[in-house]
Design an enzyme around this catalytic site. Structure first.
Site, mmCIF file in Angstrom:
data_model
loop_
_atom_site.group_PDB
_atom_site.id
_atom_site.type_symbol
_atom_site.label_atom_id
_atom_site.label_comp_id
_atom_site.label_asym_id
_atom_site.label_seq_id
_atom_site.Cartn_x
_atom_site.Cartn_y
_atom_site.Cartn_z
ATOM 1 N N SER A 146 0.869 -1.189 0.000
ATOM 2 C CA SER A 146 0.000 0.000 0.000
ATOM 3 C C SER A 146 0.901 1.232 0.000
ATOM 4 C CB SER A 146 -0.839 -0.046 1.279
ATOM 5 O OG SER A 146 -1.369 1.218 1.613
ATOM 6 N N TYR A 159 -3.063 -1.161 9.942
ATOM 7 C CA TYR A 159 -2.981 -1.336 8.487
ATOM 8 C C TYR A 159 -1.581 -0.954 7.996
ATOM 9 C CZ TYR A 159 -4.428 -0.953 3.571
ATOM 10 O OH TYR A 159 -4.553 -1.114 2.213
#
Ligand code: NDP
Length: 256
Positions: A146, A159
């Site tokens: 990400s 995350y």
């Protein structure tokens, strides 16, 4: 020459979370290049619909229901793939979730859920796939990171930790399995329009505009943007590429 480099005919790929969003974009790309694809997810209806869509477009696809945080379910999914297709060449560790809260508000079970879905799952799936890939002389593993593999985010501590971890896990497996002719790489998506980010746009004030303003390509990504990179990292075209983390982000990560 070009066609042969990117040809995946006869190859077999597992894509976790391949029933929607970025995973489905990659599954479609791999199927178009000739691979048989196995869609792994918890939602059977969605996975069967995704596999049917690929089959209708002329590809080979099946759905296997599994929770990637469950070690036995992962082992069974890999064994079923090897039984049905006789081999496993490509693993895409794409399944992921986010729970958006600042660190002081995140419960320990929420932290664990994000880490086990986004990071531990990649370990479980890669470990299960390694033996099958070694048997046939090599393979390709693609892990999905990400922008939060690079940047911090006040609203996504678990995350970001999972996605930072995925890059180091990628590098470690690339070192460990180079001798087995298994290349392991990560893709770092920018902001992509999927179910995951549709919720983010509701939960994070001003996100939509901020993403557009910072992305040189001046748009959100779409799932089809991941077909090409998935084919490249799954094919002979990337045989000397390993341990990398490649942004697919319309320039978000290089923009000041
Ligand atoms: P989606 O929510 O559309 O897809 C997530 C997928 O993960 C679903 O197919 C879901 O299937 C699967 N999944 C979640 N938990 C599990 C589980 N325990 N076991 C099996 N499958 C699971 O999100 P995206 O397509 O946006 O995200 C895909 C990946 O890309 C994720 O790793 C995400 O972090 C990453 N990413 C996304 C970005 C974006 O902007 N969209 C940006 C950067 C990274 P099911 O519910 O059936 O289990």
């Amino acid at each position: 020459m070009t066609n042969r480099l990117f040809d995946l005919t006869g190859k077999v790929a597992i894509i976790t979370g391949g029933n929607g969003g970025i995973g489905l974009g990659m599954a479609r790309g791999l199927a178009d290049a000739g691979a048989a694809v196995v869609i792994v997810g918890r939602n059977r209806t969605k996975s069967v619909a995704a596999a049917d869509g690929i089959a209708k477009a002329g590809g080979k696809a099946v759905a296997i229901e599994a929770d990637v945080t469950d070690r036995n379910a992962v082992k069974t999914a890999v064994a079923r793939t090897a039984d049905q297709f006789g081999r496993l060449d490509i693993l895409v560790n794409n399944a992921g979730i986010n729970i958006r809260k600042p660190p002081q508000d995140l419960a320990a079970d929420e932290w664990n859920a994000v880490i086990s879905t986004n990071l531990t799952s990649a370990f479980l799936c890669s470990q299960a796939a390694h033996a099958a890939m070694k048997t046939t002389g090599g393979g390709k593993i693609i892990n999905i990171g990400s922008m939060m593999s690079i940047f911090g985010a006040s609203f996504a501590p678990a995350y970001a930790a999972s996605k930072g971890g995925i890059v180091q896990f990628t590098r470690s497996c690339a070192c460990a399995w180079a001798a087995d002719n298994i290349q392991v790489n990560a893709i770092l998506p920018g902001w992509i329009d999927t179910e995951l980010t549709q919720r983010a746009r509701q939960e994070v004030d001003g996100l939509h505009g901020k993403v557009l303003a910072r992305t040189p390509a001046a748009r959100w990504g779409v799932s089809a943007d991941f077909a090409g990179i998935a084919v490249f990292l799954s094919s002979a075209a990337s045989d000397f590429v390993t341990g990398t983390a490649i942004p697919v982000d319309g320039g978000f990560s290089i923009s000041g």
